[in-house]
Design an enzyme around this catalytic site. Structure first.
Site, short mmCIF file in Angstrom:
data_model
loop_
_atom_site.label_atom_id
_atom_site.label_comp_id
_atom_site.label_asym_id
_atom_site.label_seq_id
_atom_site.Cartn_x
_atom_site.Cartn_y
_atom_site.Cartn_z
N ASP A 1 0.72 -1.32 -0.03
CA ASP A 1 -0.09 -0.02 0.01
C ASP A 1 0.87 1.19 0.10
O ASP A 1 2.05 1.51 0.58
CB ASP A 1 -0.89 -0.12 1.35
CG ASP A 1 -1.91 0.98 1.40
OD1 ASP A 1 -2.00 1.68 0.35
OD2 ASP A 1 -2.65 0.89 2.22
N ARG B 1 -11.47 2.74 8.71
CA ARG B 1 -10.37 3.21 8.19
C ARG B 1 -10.38 4.14 7.36
O ARG B 1 -9.57 4.24 6.60
CB ARG B 1 -9.60 1.74 7.46
CG ARG B 1 -7.98 1.68 7.86
CD ARG B 1 -7.16 0.89 6.54
NE ARG B 1 -5.88 0.68 7.12
CZ ARG B 1 -5.12 0.25 6.09
NH1 ARG B 1 -5.42 0.07 5.24
NH2 ARG B 1 -3.76 0.16 6.38
N TRP C 1 -4.74 -8.26 -3.91
CA TRP C 1 -6.03 -7.59 -4.03
C TRP C 1 -6.49 -7.53 -2.45
O TRP C 1 -6.67 -8.61 -1.97
CB TRP C 1 -6.88 -8.52 -4.91
CG TRP C 1 -8.35 -8.02 -5.04
CD1 TRP C 1 -9.15 -7.71 -3.76
CD2 TRP C 1 -9.10 -7.73 -6.12
NE1 TRP C 1 -10.33 -7.50 -4.39
CE2 TRP C 1 -10.41 -7.47 -5.75
CE3 TRP C 1 -8.77 -7.69 -7.38
CZ2 TRP C 1 -11.29 -7.11 -6.65
CZ3 TRP C 1 -9.74 -7.23 -8.44
CH2 TRP C 1 -11.05 -6.97 -8.01
N ASP C 2 -6.42 -6.45 -2.11
CA ASP C 2 -6.98 -6.26 -0.58
C ASP C 2 -8.38 -5.71 -0.55
O ASP C 2 -9.01 -5.16 -1.57
CB ASP C 2 -5.84 -5.26 0.06
CG ASP C 2 -5.90 -5.49 1.44
OD1 ASP C 2 -6.55 -6.12 2.12
OD2 ASP C 2 -4.84 -5.14 2.06
N ASP D 1 -11.75 -17.74 2.18
CA ASP D 1 -12.94 -18.72 1.48
C ASP D 1 -12.58 -19.40 0.20
O ASP D 1 -11.80 -19.00 -0.52
CB ASP D 1 -14.11 -18.09 1.64
CG ASP D 1 -14.28 -16.80 0.79
OD1 ASP D 1 -14.40 -16.99 -0.38
OD2 ASP D 1 -14.38 -15.89 1.39
N GLU E 1 21.85 -13.06 10.66
CA GLU E 1 20.32 -13.05 10.46
C GLU E 1 20.39 -13.44 8.70
O GLU E 1 19.75 -14.38 8.19
CB GLU E 1 19.78 -11.93 10.56
CG GLU E 1 19.36 -11.79 12.09
CD GLU E 1 18.82 -10.49 12.31
OE1 GLU E 1 17.94 -10.60 13.32
OE2 GLU E 1 19.22 -9.43 11.89
#
Ligand code: GLA
Length: 728
Positions: free
Chosen positions: A366, A442, A476-477, A533, A613
């Site tokens: 985003d 939001r 796709w949010d 889903d 790391e």
């Protein structure tokens, strides 16, 4: 195999280890006679008892037979208003103003292969499927109902869908139209639902059925973080490896209902479908409505086999994977690394560190478009923000490719901020109720995706962006629940259709995206796992599992998710420690072990990592790639239940030929005095001998599964262990 016994009018659907049966009974009532472990195809209606029950009415055809009542008989697709008082599947609002439904058997059709549903997701495939269509009719309402059954014999999977046709000469409305109905002539069953909230999705909740209606639903316009459209009914003793259970999933990404009812005479009914609340759908003469598909697996041997049947069916017959046969890339996503605070330079800095570590794709999250410098503005304006990315995607994507990284972007097409050009030009395109100021969430509003011109505009903006550069991946949010649901494009009598038309609009655009950009891997997301889903999986091969990236919380989220959905669908990333959501400190190796039981990627500022790391990350990406097929396509075994607060959580991926296995163990917080722990494995070939990574000798599968593997004691919190086993 589907068998129709003409004489007794019995339909038997056999799968490899289960049988499902229905019968067109007396007075053409379609009765459900059996679903369970495989039996012969004889008429099982002898199980149905008839008795004169007080307060249970008799249909007119029954004459003076007081023992025949819709209220007591097991129904294949339940009706309402004419005698069955239990959960209805279907309800018509008729031109007269009355509402009811009364369906009688009117014929059938058998077809090879799998039926498809126009505009809706559905399992697909070829000759390994068979289809049965059973026709029902309501003569008074002049409605035809078609019940679809798809049988995938090998995986014990039966799909269902329903089509309703208005055969009259006046419009009528559908008030409810469920996709699945299961009647049981028993009451001793537990219902398991998968519940939670944002950042803690799909936690199993199990309770015995009690008299009356119980269940879960969503009225948020999405399938939701709060309840998943997947439930299990099972016997009291059923566990991972033992006992009868029935899993039922709905392939739908909007408002749903999964309700179970225990009736007065101790029979149970499960109904699943679109949530009737806020729903009605008007059908002009000749028009039809298609209810979303549902799928069921019955397992006579516990939850483990049930889950593995769903996993394989979903992987092979539901997900359209543009990378089928290839490995999906290990990715780096910049969200938790930068949030909105980035420019091309910062992204490239992270990318330059990522590429030599074996990471293969960069996802710009985003904040790259319009005036999006925080979450109060910009949604709806899908053009590149040239202040952040002066050369646009056409410069950035090739720079990423030069570094050896594919490039992907985040989008949230269904949303709009009031502070955007799109909203200023089309304020009526957001869902809003006349004379009400809509709720913000939001600080954004929801675009009315039921309207083709709205979708067209957004797609028209996205298409050139996606075509402007080599974009390999799209996230796709969808970051808010629907409120103020009213469409300026529909008349008052059609407002009950908006939620469903919205979902159909989302599916249509996803389908378009998938077809126009067939090589692009799409990840679904909804404030994390708010739309995890089967409907979304048809279009998006993977879904971001949760906005909670804490490895220890993820043990529970991924465990709950695994009851229905495969590892290859679960978006999972390694993020920074202390974790951004919980502040918990966990070892990098543990974070890697947990994330690689999903789609695997990183979501942290790699440019801030130490050389040690980076070495661990290099090892992790190499290990994941080496064992990719085993992890992503293997059989998944839950070895412990992380909700039980034991000393560790464990699971295993086993190759279908049982020659390889990867066992992962994650310990909890450490104790000074530790018990001697032995882990018994599952899924191995008892007769094979396995070499275990790091050991000199081999052990037989029977020993590893029954005597077990001694787990070492640990130092430090949340340590982990990965054991790779290979048959000799
Ligand atoms: C949602 C997603 C996150 C991230 C943000 C961006 O919360 O789940 O992964 O993409 O939106 O706003």
């Amino acid at each position: 195999m589907i068998i129709f016994d003409k004489e007794n009018r019995v339909f038997t659907l056999h799968t490899r280890s289960t049988t499902y049966q229905m019968k067109a009974g007396r007075h053409n009532v379609l009765l459900h006679t059996y679903y369970g472990p495989r039996v012969t195809e004889e008429d099982l209606s002898y199980l149905i008892r008839y008795a004169d029950r007080g307060c249970s009415p008799n249909p007119p055809e029954a004459g003076d037979d007081r023992c025949f009542s819709l209220d007591t008989l097991p129904q294949e697709y339940s009706t309402c208003g004419v005698g069955d008082f239990r959960l209805p599947c279907v309800e018509f609002a008729l031109p007269s103003g009355s509402s009811s439904a009364d369906l009688r058997y009117a014929g059938y059709e058998l077809r090879p292969g799998k039926y498809a549903l126009e505009g809706l997701p559905a399992f697909f495939g070829g000759q390994e499927w068979e289809t049965l269509v059973v026709l029902l009719e309501d003569a008074a309402a002049r409605v035809r109902v078609e019940l679809y059954y798809g049988v995938l014999e090998e995986q014990d999977l039966i799909t269902r869908a329903v089509r309703v046709v208005n055969q009259g000469d006046q419009p009528l409305s559908l008030r409810r139209c469920a996709s699945l109905c299961l009647d049981f002539q028993r009451s001793d069953l537990d219902l398991i639902t998968f519940d939670g909230c944002h950042m803690m999705e799909r936690c199993p909740a199990r309770a015995p059925l009690r008299p009356g209606v119980q269940g879960v639903d969503s009225a948020r316009g999405t399938s939701s973080h709060h309840h998943n459209p997947f439930v299990i009914l099972c016997e009291r003793e059923t566990n991972e490896d033992y006992g009868l259970c029935y899993g039922a999933m709905l392939l739908y990404s909007g408002n749903f209902q999964a309700a179970a009812e225990l009736s007065q005479y101790d029979s149970a009914r499960l109904v699943m479908g679109i949530n009737p609340w806020h729903f009605s759908f008007r059908l002009a003469p000749g028009e039809c409505f298609t209810a979303p598909e549902a799928a069921m697996v019955c397992s006579p041997a516990g939850f483990g086999p049930m889950s593995r049947r769903f996993h394989r069916s979903i992987r092979e017959h539901l997900i359209h994977d543009p990378m089928a046969g290839r490995r999906r890339p290990v990715l780096i996503n910049n969200w938790e690394a930068t949030y909105f605070d980035f420019d091309a330079g910062k992204l490239l800095e992270i990318a330059r560190t990522a590429a030599p570590l074996g990471i293969e794709l960069f996802v710009m999250d985003d904040g790259w478009f319009g005036g999006r410098c925080d979450d109060n503005r910009g949604l709806g304006d899908w053009w590149v923000n040239r202040e952040k990315l002066p050369g646009g995607l056409e410069a950035l994507a090739p720079q990423m490719e030069e570094l050896g990284l594919g490039f992907g972007i985040w989008i949230e097409p269904e949303m709009v901020n009031e502070d955007s050009r799109l909203y200023r030009e089309h304020p009526d395109w957001a869902l809003k109720i006349p004379r009400r100021d809509p709720a913000r969430c939001r600080n954004q509003l929801v675009l009315d995706f039921s309207r083709p011109e709205v979708r067209e505009n957004v797609y028209g903006q996205l298409y050139p962006v996606l075509s402007s550069a080599p974009i390999r991946y799209v996230k796709w949010d969808m970051n808010r629940s629907l409120t103020d649901v009213w469409s300026a494009a529909l008349p008052p009598e059609r407002q009950g259709e908006v939620y469903h038309r919205y979902v159909l609009g989302v599916y249509e655009m996803l389908d378009r995206l998938r077809r126009d950009f067939p090589d692009v891997l799409i990840e679904g997301c909804c404030g994390g796992g708010g739309r995890f889903d089967g409907g979304m999986l048809y279009y998006t091969p993977q879904i971001w599992c949760s906005d909670n990236t804490d490895a220890i919380d993820r043990l529970r989220i991924q465990y709950g998710t695994s009851f229905c959905y495969p590892v290859s669908a679960m978006g999972a990333h390694v993020s920074v420690s202390p974790n951004e959501q919980t502040g918990r400190v966990t070892p990098l190796r543990t974070r890697g072990a947990v994330a690689m039981s999903g789609t695997f990627g990183y979501e942290m500022d790699l440019s801030k990592t130490t050389p040690e790391e980076r070495e661990i990350i290099r090892e992790q990406t190499a290990f994941f790639k080496e064992h990719y097929d085993l992890i992503q396509k293997g059989d998944y075994y839950r070895l412990t239940d992380p909700f039980r607060e034991g000393p560790y959580t464990a699971w295993a991926h086993v190759s279908p030929d049982r020659r390889q296995a990867l066992v992962t163990v994650v310990y909890g917080s450490v104790r000074a005095v530790q018990s001697f722990l032995t882990l018994r494995l599952k899924g191995l070939d008892p007769d094979a001998r396995y070499r275990v990574s790091g050991e000199e000798r081999s052990w037989s599968g029977s020993v590893l599964m029954n005597a077990g593997w001694p787990l070492p004691m640990t130092r430090g919190d949340y340590q982990s262990l990965q054991l790779y086993l290979e048959a000799e």
